[in-house]
Design a protein around this motif. Structure first.
Motif, short mmCIF file in Angstrom:
data_model
loop_
_atom_site.label_atom_id
_atom_site.label_comp_id
_atom_site.label_asym_id
_atom_site.label_seq_id
_atom_site.Cartn_x
_atom_site.Cartn_y
_atom_site.Cartn_z
N ALA A 76 0.82 -1.21 -0.16
CA ALA A 76 -0.16 -0.07 -0.28
C ALA A 76 0.75 1.34 0.00
N VAL A 77 1.10 2.13 -1.25
CA VAL A 77 1.96 3.15 -1.26
C VAL A 77 1.63 4.37 -1.44
N VAL A 78 2.00 4.94 -1.23
CA VAL A 78 0.97 6.75 -1.64
C VAL A 78 2.83 7.62 -2.36
N PRO A 79 2.51 7.62 -3.35
CA PRO A 79 4.09 8.73 -4.12
C PRO A 79 4.23 10.25 -2.78
N LEU B 202 3.96 17.43 -9.86
CA LEU B 202 4.06 16.58 -9.22
C LEU B 202 3.05 16.21 -9.34
N ILE B 203 1.85 17.11 -8.81
CA ILE B 203 0.74 17.35 -8.61
C ILE B 203 -0.21 16.62 -9.70
N GLU B 204 0.43 17.09 -11.33
CA GLU B 204 -0.24 16.64 -11.76
C GLU B 204 -0.59 15.55 -12.11
N LYS B 205 0.88 14.87 -11.63
CA LYS B 205 1.76 13.03 -12.31
C LYS B 205 1.07 12.48 -11.27
N TYR B 206 1.14 12.97 -9.61
CA TYR B 206 0.83 12.04 -8.62
C TYR B 206 -0.73 12.61 -7.90
N GLY B 207 -1.38 13.10 -8.56
CA GLY B 207 -3.17 13.65 -8.02
C GLY B 207 -2.75 14.44 -6.55
N SER B 208 -2.01 14.74 -6.29
CA SER B 208 -1.38 15.90 -4.98
C SER B 208 -0.46 15.72 -3.95
N THR B 209 0.27 16.07 -3.06
CA THR B 209 1.55 16.16 -3.09
C THR B 209 1.73 14.30 -1.49
N GLY B 210 0.48 13.64 -1.24
CA GLY B 210 0.77 13.03 -0.76
C GLY B 210 0.73 12.54 0.55
#
Length: 400
Positions: A245-248, A297-305
Protein backbone atom coordinates in the motif's frame (compact mmCIF):
# COMPACT_ATOMS: atom_id res chain seq x y z
CA UNK A 1 -7.43 6.90 16.84
CA UNK A 2 -3.65 7.29 16.80
CA UNK A 3 -1.46 7.14 13.70
CA UNK A 4 2.23 6.38 14.15
CA UNK A 5 4.82 7.87 11.81
CA UNK A 6 7.90 5.71 11.41
CA UNK A 7 11.04 5.69 9.30
CA UNK A 8 14.82 5.79 9.44
CA UNK A 9 16.89 9.00 9.48
CA UNK A 10 17.03 11.40 6.50
CA UNK A 11 13.96 10.08 4.68
CA UNK A 12 11.93 13.24 5.35
CA UNK A 13 9.93 11.89 8.30
CA UNK A 14 10.23 15.13 10.26
CA UNK A 15 9.23 17.14 7.18
CA UNK A 16 6.20 14.88 6.70
CA UNK A 17 5.29 15.28 10.38
CA UNK A 18 5.56 19.07 10.23
CA UNK A 19 3.65 19.29 6.95
CA UNK A 20 0.87 17.05 8.28
CA UNK A 21 0.45 18.89 11.57
CA UNK A 22 0.52 22.50 10.35
CA UNK A 23 -2.79 23.48 8.82
CA UNK A 24 -2.96 27.03 7.46
CA UNK A 25 -6.11 28.14 9.29
CA UNK A 26 -6.79 30.67 12.10
CA UNK A 27 -5.77 29.45 15.55
CA UNK A 28 -8.60 28.10 17.69
CA UNK A 29 -9.33 25.84 20.63
CA UNK A 30 -8.92 22.44 18.96
CA UNK A 31 -8.24 19.12 20.70
CA UNK A 32 -4.62 18.27 21.41
CA UNK A 33 -3.58 21.94 21.32
CA UNK A 34 -1.24 21.19 24.22
CA UNK A 35 0.84 18.38 22.83
CA UNK A 36 3.54 16.12 24.15
CA UNK A 37 7.01 15.98 22.57
CA UNK A 38 6.90 14.20 19.19
CA UNK A 39 3.10 14.19 19.23
CA UNK A 40 1.02 16.43 17.01
CA UNK A 41 -2.34 16.80 15.34
CA UNK A 42 -2.95 15.80 11.75
CA UNK A 43 -6.32 16.08 10.07
CA UNK A 44 -8.49 13.59 8.21
CA UNK A 45 -10.33 15.35 5.40
CA UNK A 46 -13.92 14.50 4.47
CA UNK A 47 -16.67 16.23 2.54
CA UNK A 48 -18.72 18.10 5.14
CA UNK A 49 -22.50 17.61 5.22
CA UNK A 50 -23.11 21.34 5.69
CA UNK A 51 -23.74 21.98 2.00
CA UNK A 52 -26.05 18.99 1.67
CA UNK A 53 -28.19 20.40 4.49
CA UNK A 54 -27.78 23.99 3.28
CA UNK A 55 -26.49 25.29 6.62
CA UNK A 56 -23.61 27.44 7.77
CA UNK A 57 -21.81 25.26 10.28
CA UNK A 58 -19.92 26.43 13.34
CA UNK A 59 -17.54 23.60 14.31
CA UNK A 60 -16.13 23.47 17.81
CA UNK A 61 -13.76 20.50 17.70
CA UNK A 62 -12.88 20.39 14.00
CA UNK A 63 -12.72 22.75 11.03
CA UNK A 64 -14.83 23.26 7.92
CA UNK A 65 -13.18 25.06 4.99
CA UNK A 66 -14.96 25.42 1.65
CA UNK A 67 -17.23 22.50 2.50
CA UNK A 68 -14.38 20.25 3.60
CA UNK A 69 -14.29 19.05 7.21
CA UNK A 70 -10.85 18.58 8.76
CA UNK A 71 -11.04 16.19 11.71
CA UNK A 72 -8.16 16.08 14.21
CA UNK A 73 -6.32 12.80 14.69
CA UNK A 74 -3.30 12.17 16.87
CA UNK A 75 0.00 11.70 15.03
CA UNK A 76 2.96 10.20 16.90
CA UNK A 77 6.39 10.84 15.46
CA UNK A 78 8.06 7.55 16.39
CA UNK A 79 11.81 7.44 17.05
CA UNK A 80 14.04 6.50 14.11
CA UNK A 81 14.72 2.88 13.31
CA UNK A 82 17.78 0.81 12.51
CA UNK A 83 18.03 -2.92 11.77
CA UNK A 84 18.11 -4.78 15.08
CA UNK A 85 15.72 -2.38 16.82
CA UNK A 86 13.75 -5.28 18.33
CA UNK A 87 16.91 -6.23 20.22
CA UNK A 88 17.40 -2.68 21.48
CA UNK A 89 19.79 -1.35 18.83
CA UNK A 90 19.65 2.37 18.15
CA UNK A 91 16.48 3.76 19.72
CA UNK A 92 14.73 0.44 19.24
CA UNK A 93 13.10 0.31 22.66
CA UNK A 94 11.80 3.86 22.26
CA UNK A 95 10.45 3.07 18.79
CA UNK A 96 8.60 0.01 19.91
CA UNK A 97 7.16 1.68 23.00
CA UNK A 98 5.80 4.55 20.87
CA UNK A 99 4.63 2.34 18.00
CA UNK A 100 2.57 0.07 20.27
CA UNK A 101 0.18 2.99 20.92
CA UNK A 102 -0.61 3.44 17.23
CA UNK A 103 -3.68 1.99 15.54
CA UNK A 104 -2.02 2.31 12.12
CA UNK A 105 1.51 3.13 10.98
CA UNK A 106 2.68 5.33 8.12
CA UNK A 107 6.17 4.28 7.10
CA UNK A 108 8.03 7.15 5.42
CA UNK A 109 10.68 5.83 3.03
CA UNK A 110 13.12 7.60 0.74
CA UNK A 111 11.68 6.61 -2.63
CA UNK A 112 14.57 8.31 -4.44
CA UNK A 113 17.05 5.83 -2.97
CA UNK A 114 19.41 8.55 -1.76
CA UNK A 115 19.97 7.08 1.74
CA UNK A 116 21.46 3.77 2.86
CA UNK A 117 20.11 1.42 5.55
CA UNK A 118 21.60 3.62 8.29
CA UNK A 119 20.14 6.82 6.84
CA UNK A 120 23.45 8.10 5.46
CA UNK A 121 23.40 10.04 2.20
CA UNK A 122 24.37 8.05 -0.90
CA UNK A 123 24.08 8.83 -4.64
CA UNK A 124 20.42 8.98 -5.68
CA UNK A 125 19.16 5.63 -6.94
CA UNK A 126 21.73 3.51 -5.08
CA UNK A 127 19.75 3.11 -1.87
CA UNK A 128 17.00 0.48 -1.71
CA UNK A 129 13.64 1.61 -0.27
CA UNK A 130 12.35 -1.98 -0.51
CA UNK A 131 14.96 -2.99 2.06
CA UNK A 132 13.68 -0.23 4.36
CA UNK A 133 10.09 -1.44 4.04
CA UNK A 134 11.01 -5.04 4.73
CA UNK A 135 13.27 -4.42 7.71
CA UNK A 136 10.73 -2.21 9.50
CA UNK A 137 7.99 -4.81 9.18
CA UNK A 138 10.43 -7.52 10.26
CA UNK A 139 11.50 -5.53 13.34
CA UNK A 140 7.89 -5.13 14.42
CA UNK A 141 7.14 -8.82 13.87
CA UNK A 142 10.25 -9.93 15.78
CA UNK A 143 9.41 -7.56 18.63
CA UNK A 144 5.91 -9.02 19.01
CA UNK A 145 7.29 -12.53 18.70
CA UNK A 146 9.75 -11.76 21.50
CA UNK A 147 6.90 -10.70 23.79
CA UNK A 148 4.92 -13.87 23.10
CA UNK A 149 7.92 -16.24 23.21
CA UNK A 150 9.01 -15.23 26.70
CA UNK A 151 8.41 -18.33 28.90
CA UNK A 152 6.04 -19.58 26.19
CA UNK A 153 6.29 -23.28 27.06
CA UNK A 154 5.45 -22.66 30.71
CA UNK A 155 2.60 -20.24 29.93
CA UNK A 156 1.14 -22.50 27.24
CA UNK A 157 1.25 -25.52 29.55
CA UNK A 158 -0.51 -23.65 32.35
CA UNK A 159 -3.15 -22.34 29.95
CA UNK A 160 -3.88 -25.81 28.62
CA UNK A 161 -4.12 -27.28 32.15
CA UNK A 162 -6.51 -24.52 33.24
CA UNK A 163 -8.62 -24.78 30.10
CA UNK A 164 -7.87 -21.19 29.15
CA UNK A 165 -8.65 -20.17 25.58
CA UNK A 166 -5.66 -19.52 23.35
CA UNK A 167 -7.02 -16.11 22.36
CA UNK A 168 -7.32 -15.06 26.01
CA UNK A 169 -3.76 -16.12 26.74
CA UNK A 170 -2.41 -14.21 23.73
CA UNK A 171 -4.50 -11.15 24.53
CA UNK A 172 -3.02 -11.10 28.02
CA UNK A 173 0.49 -11.42 26.62
CA UNK A 174 -0.10 -8.56 24.16
CA UNK A 175 -2.17 -6.35 26.47
CA UNK A 176 0.29 -3.47 26.11
CA UNK A 177 -0.41 -3.26 22.38
CA UNK A 178 -4.14 -2.63 22.87
CA UNK A 179 -5.12 -5.31 20.35
CA UNK A 180 -8.74 -6.48 20.71
CA UNK A 181 -9.28 -10.19 21.28
CA UNK A 182 -11.37 -10.63 18.13
CA UNK A 183 -8.40 -9.57 15.97
CA UNK A 184 -6.15 -12.01 17.83
CA UNK A 185 -8.71 -14.76 17.26
CA UNK A 186 -8.92 -13.92 13.55
CA UNK A 187 -5.11 -14.01 13.27
CA UNK A 188 -4.94 -17.41 14.99
CA UNK A 189 -7.38 -18.90 12.47
CA UNK A 190 -5.85 -17.17 9.45
CA UNK A 191 -2.37 -18.35 10.40
CA UNK A 192 -3.64 -21.95 10.47
CA UNK A 193 -2.72 -22.46 14.13
CA UNK A 194 -6.20 -22.76 15.65
CA UNK A 195 -6.06 -26.56 15.73
CA UNK A 196 -2.49 -26.78 17.00
CA UNK A 197 -1.90 -27.02 20.75
CA UNK A 198 -0.02 -23.94 22.07
CA UNK A 199 2.59 -26.22 23.67
CA UNK A 200 3.46 -27.43 20.18
CA UNK A 201 3.91 -23.99 18.67
CA UNK A 202 7.44 -23.52 17.33
CA UNK A 203 9.34 -20.22 17.08
CA UNK A 204 8.46 -20.19 13.38
CA UNK A 205 4.75 -20.61 14.29
CA UNK A 206 4.90 -17.68 16.69
CA UNK A 207 6.63 -15.46 14.14
CA UNK A 208 4.13 -16.42 11.43
CA UNK A 209 1.25 -15.63 13.79
CA UNK A 210 2.82 -12.23 14.57
CA UNK A 211 3.11 -11.37 10.87
CA UNK A 212 -0.58 -12.10 10.35
CA UNK A 213 -1.58 -10.24 13.52
CA UNK A 214 0.52 -7.17 12.71
CA UNK A 215 -1.16 -6.84 9.32
CA UNK A 216 -4.57 -6.93 11.01
CA UNK A 217 -3.92 -4.96 14.20
CA UNK A 218 -1.16 -2.51 13.22
CA UNK A 219 -1.59 -2.02 9.46
CA UNK A 220 1.22 -0.28 7.56
CA UNK A 221 1.04 2.30 4.78
CA UNK A 222 4.16 3.32 2.85
CA UNK A 223 4.60 7.04 2.18
CA UNK A 224 7.06 7.01 -0.73
CA UNK A 225 8.69 10.34 0.06
CA UNK A 226 10.88 12.46 -2.24
CA UNK A 227 8.65 11.35 -5.11
CA UNK A 228 9.57 14.55 -6.95
CA UNK A 229 13.15 13.33 -7.54
CA UNK A 230 13.89 11.58 -10.87
CA UNK A 231 15.06 8.30 -9.33
CA UNK A 232 11.86 7.84 -7.31
CA UNK A 233 9.45 6.72 -10.03
CA UNK A 234 11.08 3.34 -10.69
CA UNK A 235 11.21 2.56 -6.96
CA UNK A 236 7.56 3.53 -6.49
CA UNK A 237 6.62 1.17 -9.33
CA UNK A 238 8.65 -1.62 -7.65
CA UNK A 239 6.84 -1.13 -4.37
CA UNK A 240 3.44 -1.14 -6.04
CA UNK A 241 4.27 -4.29 -8.00
CA UNK A 242 5.27 -5.92 -4.70
CA UNK A 243 1.69 -5.40 -3.53
CA UNK A 244 2.48 -2.71 -0.96
CA UNK A 245 0.00 0.00 0.00
CA UNK A 246 1.99 2.99 -1.33
CA UNK A 247 1.31 6.71 -1.58
CA UNK A 248 3.78 8.77 -3.66
CA UNK A 249 4.67 11.71 -1.45
CA UNK A 250 6.59 14.99 -1.47
CA UNK A 251 6.59 16.37 2.07
CA UNK A 252 8.68 19.44 1.22
CA UNK A 253 6.21 20.41 -1.49
CA UNK A 254 3.29 20.11 0.94
CA UNK A 255 5.14 22.20 3.54
CA UNK A 256 5.87 24.84 0.92
CA UNK A 257 2.24 25.02 -0.25
CA UNK A 258 0.97 25.35 3.32
CA UNK A 259 3.49 28.07 4.09
CA UNK A 260 2.52 30.00 0.96
CA UNK A 261 -1.17 29.57 1.79
CA UNK A 262 -0.61 30.84 5.33
CA UNK A 263 1.16 33.93 3.95
CA UNK A 264 -1.74 34.63 1.61
CA UNK A 265 0.18 33.84 -1.57
CA UNK A 266 -1.85 30.80 -2.62
CA UNK A 267 -5.29 29.35 -2.24
CA UNK A 268 -4.63 25.73 -1.27
CA UNK A 269 -6.22 23.16 0.98
CA UNK A 270 -4.37 20.02 2.09
CA UNK A 271 -5.28 17.21 -0.28
CA UNK A 272 -6.27 19.48 -3.18
CA UNK A 273 -5.27 18.40 -6.66
CA UNK A 274 -4.37 21.96 -7.60
CA UNK A 275 -3.54 25.39 -6.18
CA UNK A 276 -4.03 28.97 -7.36
CA UNK A 277 -1.92 32.07 -6.92
CA UNK A 278 -4.12 34.71 -5.33
CA UNK A 279 -5.06 37.72 -7.40
CA UNK A 280 -2.66 40.61 -7.11
CA UNK A 281 0.25 38.49 -5.84
CA UNK A 282 3.50 38.95 -7.74
CA UNK A 283 5.95 36.05 -7.75
CA UNK A 284 9.66 36.21 -8.48
CA UNK A 285 11.30 33.79 -10.90
CA UNK A 286 12.56 31.49 -8.13
CA UNK A 287 9.06 31.20 -6.66
CA UNK A 288 7.54 30.52 -10.08
CA UNK A 289 10.10 27.78 -10.76
CA UNK A 290 9.43 26.12 -7.40
CA UNK A 291 5.67 26.18 -7.93
CA UNK A 292 6.05 24.79 -11.45
CA UNK A 293 7.91 21.78 -10.01
CA UNK A 294 5.15 21.21 -7.45
CA UNK A 295 2.48 21.64 -10.11
CA UNK A 296 4.14 18.96 -12.25
CA UNK A 297 4.28 16.61 -9.25
CA UNK A 298 0.58 17.11 -8.46
CA UNK A 299 -0.39 16.60 -12.10
CA UNK A 300 1.54 13.33 -12.08
CA UNK A 301 0.35 11.88 -8.77
CA UNK A 302 -2.84 13.82 -8.00
CA UNK A 303 -1.56 15.50 -4.82
CA UNK A 304 1.55 15.94 -2.70
CA UNK A 305 0.56 12.72 -0.92
CA UNK A 306 0.67 13.94 2.69
CA UNK A 307 -3.08 14.44 3.16
CA UNK A 308 -3.79 11.36 1.06
CA UNK A 309 -1.61 9.25 3.37
CA UNK A 310 -3.49 10.48 6.46
CA UNK A 311 -6.84 9.80 4.79
CA UNK A 312 -5.85 6.32 3.60
CA UNK A 313 -4.64 5.45 7.10
CA UNK A 314 -7.96 6.56 8.58
CA UNK A 315 -10.44 5.32 6.00
CA UNK A 316 -8.73 2.45 4.15
CA UNK A 317 -6.56 0.89 6.85
CA UNK A 318 -8.67 1.62 9.93
CA UNK A 319 -12.04 1.74 8.11
CA UNK A 320 -13.32 4.71 10.09
CA UNK A 321 -16.60 6.51 9.48
CA UNK A 322 -17.26 10.19 10.19
CA UNK A 323 -20.46 10.78 12.20
CA UNK A 324 -21.90 14.11 13.38
CA UNK A 325 -23.56 14.09 16.84
CA UNK A 326 -26.10 16.90 17.46
CA UNK A 327 -28.55 17.79 20.24
CA UNK A 328 -31.19 19.36 17.98
CA UNK A 329 -32.07 17.26 14.95
CA UNK A 330 -33.90 20.15 13.27
CA UNK A 331 -31.33 22.91 13.69
CA UNK A 332 -28.44 20.40 13.62
CA UNK A 333 -27.00 22.21 16.62
CA UNK A 334 -25.80 21.73 20.17
CA UNK A 335 -27.33 23.45 23.22
CA UNK A 336 -25.30 26.58 22.54
CA UNK A 337 -26.57 26.86 18.98
CA UNK A 338 -23.36 25.71 17.27
CA UNK A 339 -24.40 24.10 13.98
CA UNK A 340 -22.77 20.72 13.23
CA UNK A 341 -20.40 21.37 16.13
CA UNK A 342 -18.58 18.07 16.12
CA UNK A 343 -17.71 15.03 14.05
CA UNK A 344 -16.48 11.73 15.46
CA UNK A 345 -14.32 9.13 13.72
CA UNK A 346 -15.62 5.67 14.65
CA UNK A 347 -14.68 2.17 13.48
CA UNK A 348 -16.92 0.79 10.74
CA UNK A 349 -19.76 -1.17 12.31
CA UNK A 350 -20.09 1.22 15.25
CA UNK A 351 -23.61 1.67 16.59
CA UNK A 352 -25.68 4.59 17.81
CA UNK A 353 -24.90 3.55 21.38
CA UNK A 354 -21.17 3.49 20.56
CA UNK A 355 -21.49 7.08 19.36
CA UNK A 356 -23.22 8.02 22.61
CA UNK A 357 -20.29 6.57 24.54
CA UNK A 358 -17.79 8.75 22.66
CA UNK A 359 -19.75 11.86 23.64
CA UNK A 360 -20.15 10.92 27.31
CA UNK A 361 -20.31 7.64 29.25
CA UNK A 362 -23.57 8.70 30.91
CA UNK A 363 -25.29 9.09 27.53
CA UNK A 364 -24.46 5.48 26.67
CA UNK A 365 -25.44 4.27 30.15
CA UNK A 366 -28.90 5.77 29.91
CA UNK A 367 -29.31 5.33 26.15
CA UNK A 368 -32.97 5.24 25.09
CA UNK A 369 -32.84 5.77 21.33
CA UNK A 370 -31.28 7.98 18.67
CA UNK A 371 -32.72 10.07 15.87
CA UNK A 372 -31.41 10.21 12.31
CA UNK A 373 -31.43 13.93 11.44
CA UNK A 374 -31.99 13.20 7.74
CA UNK A 375 -35.09 11.05 8.10
CA UNK A 376 -36.14 12.22 11.59
CA UNK A 377 -36.74 8.54 12.35
CA UNK A 378 -35.84 6.82 15.60
CA UNK A 379 -33.02 4.28 15.51
CA UNK A 380 -32.08 1.72 18.14
CA UNK A 381 -28.93 1.16 20.14
CA UNK A 382 -27.65 -1.50 17.70
CA UNK A 383 -28.22 0.56 14.57
CA UNK A 384 -24.95 0.62 12.60
CA UNK A 385 -23.81 4.06 11.56
CA UNK A 386 -22.39 5.09 8.21
CA UNK A 387 -20.13 7.96 7.23
CA UNK A 388 -21.97 11.27 7.00
CA UNK A 389 -24.73 10.33 9.47
CA UNK A 390 -26.04 13.17 11.64
CA UNK A 391 -27.38 11.71 14.87
CA UNK A 392 -29.18 12.95 17.97
CA UNK A 393 -28.82 10.81 21.11
CA UNK A 394 -31.76 10.59 23.50
CA UNK A 395 -30.75 9.33 26.94
CA UNK A 396 -32.22 9.01 30.41
CA UNK A 397 -28.90 10.29 31.77
CA UNK A 398 -27.69 13.81 31.19
CA UNK A 399 -24.04 14.53 30.49
CA UNK A 400 -21.70 15.36 33.34
Amino acid sequence: MIIGLIGKANVGKSTFFNAATELAVPAANYPFTTIEPNVGVAYARVKCVCREFGVQDNPVHSMCIDGNRFIPVKLIDVAGLVPGAHAGKGLGNRFLDDARQADALIHVVDASGSTDSAGKTVPAGTGDPMFDVNFVEEEFDLWMAGIISRDWSKTAREAENQGQKLEQMLAKRLSGLAIPEHKISAAVHESGLASKKPTLWSEADILHFCKVLRAKAKPFLVAANKADLPTAEANIDRMKKAGLAVVPCASEAEAMLKKASKKGVLHYLPGDGSFDVKQGVALNEQQKKALDIVKALIEKYGSTGVQEAINIACFNLLHLVAVYPVEDEFKLADKKGNVLPDVRLLPAGSTAKDLAGTVHADLAKGFLYAIDARTKQRIGADHQLKSGDVIKIVSASSRG
